[in-house]
Design a protein around this motif. Structure first.
Motif, PDB file in Angstrom:
ATOM      1  N   GLN A  41       0.868  -1.288   0.018  1.00 36.03           N
ATOM      2  CA  GLN A  41      -0.063  -0.061   0.134  1.00 36.03           C
ATOM      3  C   GLN A  41       0.898   1.292   0.008  1.00 36.03           C
ATOM      4  N   ILE A  42       0.415   2.254  -0.834  1.00 34.75           N
ATOM      5  CA  ILE A  42       1.137   3.447  -0.907  1.00 34.75           C
ATOM      6  C   ILE A  42       0.346   4.404  -0.036  1.00 34.75           C
ATOM      7  N   ASN A  43       0.926   4.968   1.097  1.00 33.24           N
ATOM      8  CA  ASN A  43       0.422   6.061   1.943  1.00 33.24           C
ATOM      9  C   ASN A  43       0.681   7.376   1.295  1.00 33.24           C
ATOM     10  N   VAL A  44      -0.367   8.163   1.236  1.00 30.37           N
ATOM     11  CA  VAL A  44      -0.318   9.418   0.583  1.00 30.37           C
ATOM     12  C   VAL A  44      -0.868  10.668   1.577  1.00 30.37           C
ATOM     13  N   ALA A  45      -0.090  11.863   1.517  1.00 28.58           N
ATOM     14  CA  ALA A  45      -0.644  13.070   1.901  1.00 28.58           C
ATOM     15  C   ALA A  45      -0.998  13.953   1.052  1.00 28.58           C
ATOM     16  N   LEU A  46      -1.936  14.990   1.237  1.00 30.88           N
ATOM     17  CA  LEU A  46      -2.317  15.966   0.489  1.00 30.88           C
ATOM     18  C   LEU A  46      -1.800  17.388   1.024  1.00 30.88           C
ATOM     19  N   ILE A  47      -1.150  18.086   0.217  1.00 29.79           N
ATOM     20  CA  ILE A  47      -0.640  19.445   0.900  1.00 29.79           C
ATOM     21  C   ILE A  47      -1.498  20.504  -0.149  1.00 29.79           C
ATOM     22  N   GLY A  48      -2.494  20.984   0.421  1.00 32.92           N
ATOM     23  CA  GLY A  48      -3.355  22.000  -0.316  1.00 32.92           C
ATOM     24  C   GLY A  48      -4.677  21.253  -0.818  1.00 32.92           C
ATOM     25  N   ALA A  49      -5.704  21.529   0.077  1.00 30.51           N
ATOM     26  CA  ALA A  49      -6.933  20.926  -0.112  1.00 30.51           C
ATOM     27  C   ALA A  49      -7.918  21.486  -0.795  1.00 30.51           C
ATOM     28  N   GLY A  50      -7.654  22.575  -1.598  1.00 32.11           N
ATOM     29  CA  GLY A  50      -8.552  23.313  -2.285  1.00 32.11           C
ATOM     30  C   GLY A  50      -9.356  22.554  -3.281  1.00 32.11           C
ATOM     31  N   ILE A  51      -9.824  23.246  -4.366  1.00 36.37           N
ATOM     32  CA  ILE A  51     -10.558  22.578  -5.491  1.00 36.37           C
ATOM     33  C   ILE A  51      -9.971  21.415  -6.121  1.00 36.37           C
ATOM     34  N   ARG A  52      -8.831  21.702  -6.690  1.00 35.61           N
ATOM     35  CA  ARG A  52      -8.119  20.847  -7.445  1.00 35.61           C
ATOM     36  C   ARG A  52      -7.429  19.917  -6.459  1.00 35.61           C
ATOM     37  N   GLY A  53      -6.988  20.186  -5.230  1.00 38.19           N
ATOM     38  CA  GLY A  53      -6.162  19.050  -4.308  1.00 38.19           C
ATOM     39  C   GLY A  53      -7.124  18.113  -3.991  1.00 38.19           C
ATOM     40  N   GLN A  54      -8.667  18.827  -3.691  1.00 39.69           N
ATOM     41  CA  GLN A  54      -9.488  17.455  -3.157  1.00 39.69           C
ATOM     42  C   GLN A  54      -9.997  16.540  -4.475  1.00 39.69           C
ATOM     43  N   SER A  55      -9.960  17.124  -5.629  1.00 34.51           N
ATOM     44  CA  SER A  55     -10.217  16.514  -6.932  1.00 34.51           C
ATOM     45  C   SER A  55      -9.270  15.285  -7.206  1.00 34.51           C
ATOM     46  N   ASP A  56      -7.893  15.883  -7.047  1.00 34.52           N
ATOM     47  CA  ASP A  56      -6.716  15.174  -7.119  1.00 34.52           C
ATOM     48  C   ASP A  56      -6.892  13.868  -6.374  1.00 34.52           C
ATOM     49  N   MET A  57      -7.137  14.251  -4.761  1.00 33.27           N
ATOM     50  CA  MET A  57      -6.942  12.915  -4.101  1.00 33.27           C
ATOM     51  C   MET A  57      -8.174  11.975  -4.315  1.00 33.27           C
ATOM     52  N   SER A  58      -9.527  12.629  -4.577  1.00 30.26           N
ATOM     53  CA  SER A  58     -10.536  11.590  -4.816  1.00 30.26           C
ATOM     54  C   SER A  58     -10.039  10.621  -5.995  1.00 30.26           C
ATOM     55  N   THR A  59      -9.373  11.077  -7.113  1.00 29.22           N
ATOM     56  CA  THR A  59      -8.988  10.153  -8.235  1.00 29.22           C
ATOM     57  C   THR A  59      -7.890   9.244  -7.853  1.00 29.22           C
ATOM     58  N   ALA A  60      -7.069  10.039  -7.085  1.00 33.52           N
ATOM     59  CA  ALA A  60      -5.725   9.244  -6.574  1.00 33.52           C
ATOM     60  C   ALA A  60      -6.094   7.968  -5.767  1.00 33.52           C
ATOM     61  N   LEU A  61      -7.210   8.208  -5.025  1.00 35.15           N
ATOM     62  CA  LEU A  61      -7.448   7.062  -4.212  1.00 35.15           C
ATOM     63  C   LEU A  61      -8.465   5.913  -4.946  1.00 35.15           C
ATOM     64  N   GLN A  62      -8.844   6.112  -6.123  1.00 31.87           N
ATOM     65  CA  GLN A  62      -9.311   5.024  -6.791  1.00 31.87           C
ATOM     66  C   GLN A  62      -8.288   4.087  -7.378  1.00 31.87           C
ATOM     67  N   VAL A  63      -6.966   4.616  -7.224  1.00 32.80           N
ATOM     68  CA  VAL A  63      -5.930   3.789  -7.963  1.00 32.80           C
ATOM     69  C   VAL A  63      -5.569   2.576  -6.635  1.00 32.80           C
ATOM     70  N   PRO A  64      -5.787   1.372  -6.805  1.00 25.12           N
ATOM     71  CA  PRO A  64      -5.773   0.318  -5.951  1.00 25.12           C
ATOM     72  C   PRO A  64      -4.509   0.450  -5.344  1.00 25.12           C
ATOM     73  N   ASN A  65      -4.484   0.074  -3.728  1.00 24.72           N
ATOM     74  CA  ASN A  65      -3.556   0.005  -2.880  1.00 24.72           C
ATOM     75  C   ASN A  65      -2.672   1.474  -2.632  1.00 24.72           C
ATOM     76  N   THR A  66      -3.929   2.484  -2.510  1.00 29.84           N
ATOM     77  CA  THR A  66      -3.294   3.727  -2.283  1.00 29.84           C
ATOM     78  C   THR A  66      -4.378   4.293  -0.887  1.00 29.84           C
ATOM     79  N   LYS A  67      -3.856   5.007   0.266  1.00 30.61           N
ATOM     80  CA  LYS A  67      -4.264   5.331   1.295  1.00 30.61           C
ATOM     81  C   LYS A  67      -4.166   6.807   1.590  1.00 30.61           C
ATOM     82  N   LEU A  68      -4.832   7.466   2.041  1.00 39.29           N
ATOM     83  CA  LEU A  68      -4.702   8.826   2.323  1.00 39.29           C
ATOM     84  C   LEU A  68      -4.498   8.933   3.937  1.00 39.29           C
ATOM     85  N   VAL A  69      -3.379   9.525   4.440  1.00 38.15           N
ATOM     86  CA  VAL A  69      -3.109   9.638   5.660  1.00 38.15           C
ATOM     87  C   VAL A  69      -3.124  10.752   6.501  1.00 38.15           C
ATOM     88  N   ALA A  70      -2.625  11.844   5.516  1.00 38.64           N
ATOM     89  CA  ALA A  70      -2.664  13.133   6.103  1.00 38.64           C
ATOM     90  C   ALA A  70      -3.158  14.174   5.139  1.00 38.64           C
TER      91      ALA A  70
END
Length: 446
Positions: A41-70
Motif C-alpha cells: 500500500q502507498i500511503n499518501v498525504a495531500l498538501i493543499g486541499a482546495g478545489i484541485r487538491g480535493q479532486s486530485d485526491m479523490s481520483t488518486a484514491l481510486q488507484v488500487p493500494n493507495t491510502k490517504l494518511v494526512a
C-alpha cells in the motif's frame, strides 16, 4: 502510458461503431524512505486541499493500494471537510511540515497556490517523500533549477500534474504524427476558452472566512505581506503574487501536450498580447491572452485563452501538416487526411493552342502517375476514449507505478520546467511588450 491504460484503449476500440470514416476507441537519503513492493500500500498525504487538491485526491484514491494518511491546508474548513470525505482518522494540520515529519507517508500530492510549489516540493523530497506536484511546476523561473536539483540529489520521484501526457488520446495523436499521417507538421493551434464567473476563477468565499479560520501569514509565505483579504485567499489565481495567470494555469497544459506529442523540448521565441477585457474585479492578470511561439523543429504554436468567450467553453488542439490535420477535443481525436499532390498541376489556358498542346504533353511525360484526375487517399478517421475514461486517473496510475519501481515518471521535473518555462514566456512577452527568447535545452531566458 501504463499497460492498464493501453488495455482500456484496446478493449474500447474493439467495441466502437464506425461513422464518417473509421471510428475507433481509442529527499532525505533514500534509506530513510520505505522501499515498496509491487503489492504494498502507498500511503499518501495531500498538501493543499482546495478545489484541485480535493479532486486530485479523490481520483488518486481510486488507484488500487493507495491510502490517504494526512492533509495540510491553511483553511480549517477544508481540514474538517477532509475528515468528512476520507475519515476521522485522517491527520490534519495547517503546517505541512508536520505531515512531512511522519514516517508512515510515502508520497505527497501538492496542490498549493503556485508560489508555494517550489518550497513544498523541495521540503517534501528532502524529507524522503515522492511528489506529485500540480502544474505549473514553477511560479518564477529560478524555481525550476532548484526543484530539478532537489529531485536528483534526493533520488525522489517527482511528477508534474499536467495529466494530458498520460492521456490515451494524446498517445494516439503522438502515434499518428510519428507515422506521418499528416505529413510534415508546420502549425499547432490550441485554445482554452471559458465564459463564466467560476471559469474566470471567481470561486466562492466561505461565510466563515477570517483570520481565525484561515492561516493568512502561512498562506502568504514568500509573497508580499498585505492585509487579510478573503478573495486573495480563496481566489488566488487572480493575482500574480500567488498564481501565474492563464499562462501558468492553462497554457501549461497545452505546452505539455505539444511537447509530449511532438517530442519537442520547447520554443525559442515568443510573442504575446492580451489584457483585462471583462473581469475587472481587482485582479492583475489578463482574462484574454494570445501568444505565438517558434519551434526549432520547424513549426509554430498559436495559443489562446479567452475568459469572455461568448458562451463557448471549450478546449482543443489542431495539428496541421502538409498532408492533413489532427484535432484533439473532448470528443476524441479526428484525423483528416488531405495529401498534397506530388504533381504541381498546370496553368496553360493563356498560351496559344499549339503551345498548350506542347506544354501538356511535356507535363504528362514528367508526371505519368499523377494526372489531374488521379484519386488520392483523402478521408476522415475518428478515435474516441472509452466511456468514463479519466486521464487524471491514468496520470496517478503512472505516478504510483514510478513510486513502486523507481523508474522516472512520464512528466519529470525537467519536462515540467520546460512546459512551465515556455508557458510563462507569454507573461514575460506581454509585460515587456516585445518578443522574448528562450533556450529550451538549457532552460534559460534569452
Amino acid at each position: 502510458m501504463s499497460n492498464l491504460s493501453r488495455r482500456r484503449f484496446i478493449q474500447a476500440s474493439s467495441a466502437a461503431a464506425a461513422f464518417s470514416g473509421t471510428l475507433r476507441v481509442l529527499a532525505a537519503p533514500q534509506n530513510e524512505a520505505r522501499i515498496l513492493g509491487p503489492n504494498d500500500q502507498i500511503n499518501v498525504a495531500l498538501i493543499g486541499a482546495g478545489i484541485r487538491g480535493q479532486s486530485d485526491m479523490s481520483t488518486a484514491l481510486q488507484v488500487p493500494n493507495t491510502k490517504l494518511v494526512a492533509v495540510a491546508d491553511c483553511y480549517d474548513g477544508r481540514l474538517t471537510h477532509s475528515k468528512e470525505l476520507w475519515g476521522s482518522d485522517v491527520f490534519t494540520t495547517r503546517d505541512y511540515r508536520e505531515v512531512l515529519a511522519r514516517k508512515d507517508i510515502d508520497a505527497v500530492v501538492i496542490a498549493t497556490p503556485d508560489h508555494w510549489h517550489k518550497q513544498a516540493a523541495v521540503d517534501a523530497m528532502n524529507a524522503g517523500k515522492d511528489v506529485y506536484l500540480e502544474k505549473p511546476m514553477i511560479h518564477v523561473y529560478p524555481d525550476g533549477p532548484v526543484i530539478i536539483d532537489a529531485a536528483k540529489k534526493t533520488n525522489r520521484i517527482l511528477q508534474v500534474g499536467s495529466q494530458r501526457v498520460s492521456s490515451i488520446l494524446y498517445a494516439k495523436t503522438k502515434e499518428l504524427l510519428a507515422s506521418g499521417a499528416i505529413g510534415q507538421l508546420n502549425m499547432v493551434s490550441a485554445r482554452w476558452d471559458r465564459s463564466s464567473a467560476q471559469g474566470a476563477w471567481n470561486y466562492t468565499v466561505p461565510p466563515d472566512a477570517s483570520t481565525e479560520t484561515c492561516d493568512w501569514p502561512r498562506f502568504l509565505g514568500s509573497a508580499p505581506k498585505v492585509a487579510w483579504n478573503g478573495e486573495r485567499f480563496f481566489q488566488w489565481r487572480k493575482w500574480s503574487d500567488y498564481g501565474s495567470g492563464v499562462a501558468g494555469d492553462l497554457f501549461v497544459h497545452l505546452f505539455s501536450g505539444t511537447h509530449f506529442i511532438t517530442g519537442a523540448t520547447g520554443p525559442t521565441r515568443a510573442m504575446a498580447t492580451g489584457g483585462l477585457r471583462y473581469w475587472k474585479d481587482g485582479r492583475n492578470v489578463p482574462d484574454v491572452l494570445l501568444a505565438l511561439f517558434d519551434y526549432p523543429q520547424g513549426f509554430n504554436l498559436s495559443l489562446r485563452v479567452n475568459f469572455v468567450s461568448g458562451g463557448d467553453d471549450s478546449e482543443g488542439f489542431l495539428f496541421t501538416g502538409s498532408d492533413g490535420s489532427i484535432e484533439i477535443s473532448s470528443a476524441g481525436v479526428t484525423l483528416t487526411r488531405s495529401p498534397m499532390s506530388k504533381a504541381p498541376g498546370y496553368t496553360v489556358n493563356t498560351f496559344s493552342n499549339a503551345m498548350q498542346k506542347e506544354a501538356l504533353a511535356d507535363y504528362h511525360r514528367k508526371y505519368p502517375e499523377n494526372r489531374e484526375d488521379a484519386t488520392t487517399t483523402a478521408g476522415v478517421e475518428r478515435f474516441v476514449a472509452p466511456k468514463g475514461y479519466n486521464d487524471t486517473y491514468s496520470h496517478f496510475e503512472n505516478f504510483f507505478h514510478s513510486v513502486r519501481t523507481r523508474q522516472q515518471p512520464v512528466e519529470d521535473a525537467t519536462f515540467g520546467f520546460r512546459a512551465a518555462g515556455a508557458a510563462l514566456l507569454a507573461n514575460q512577452s506581454m509585460e515587456r511588450g516585445k518578443i522574448v527568447e528562450w533556450n529550451p535545452d538549457t532552460m534559460r531566458l534569452g
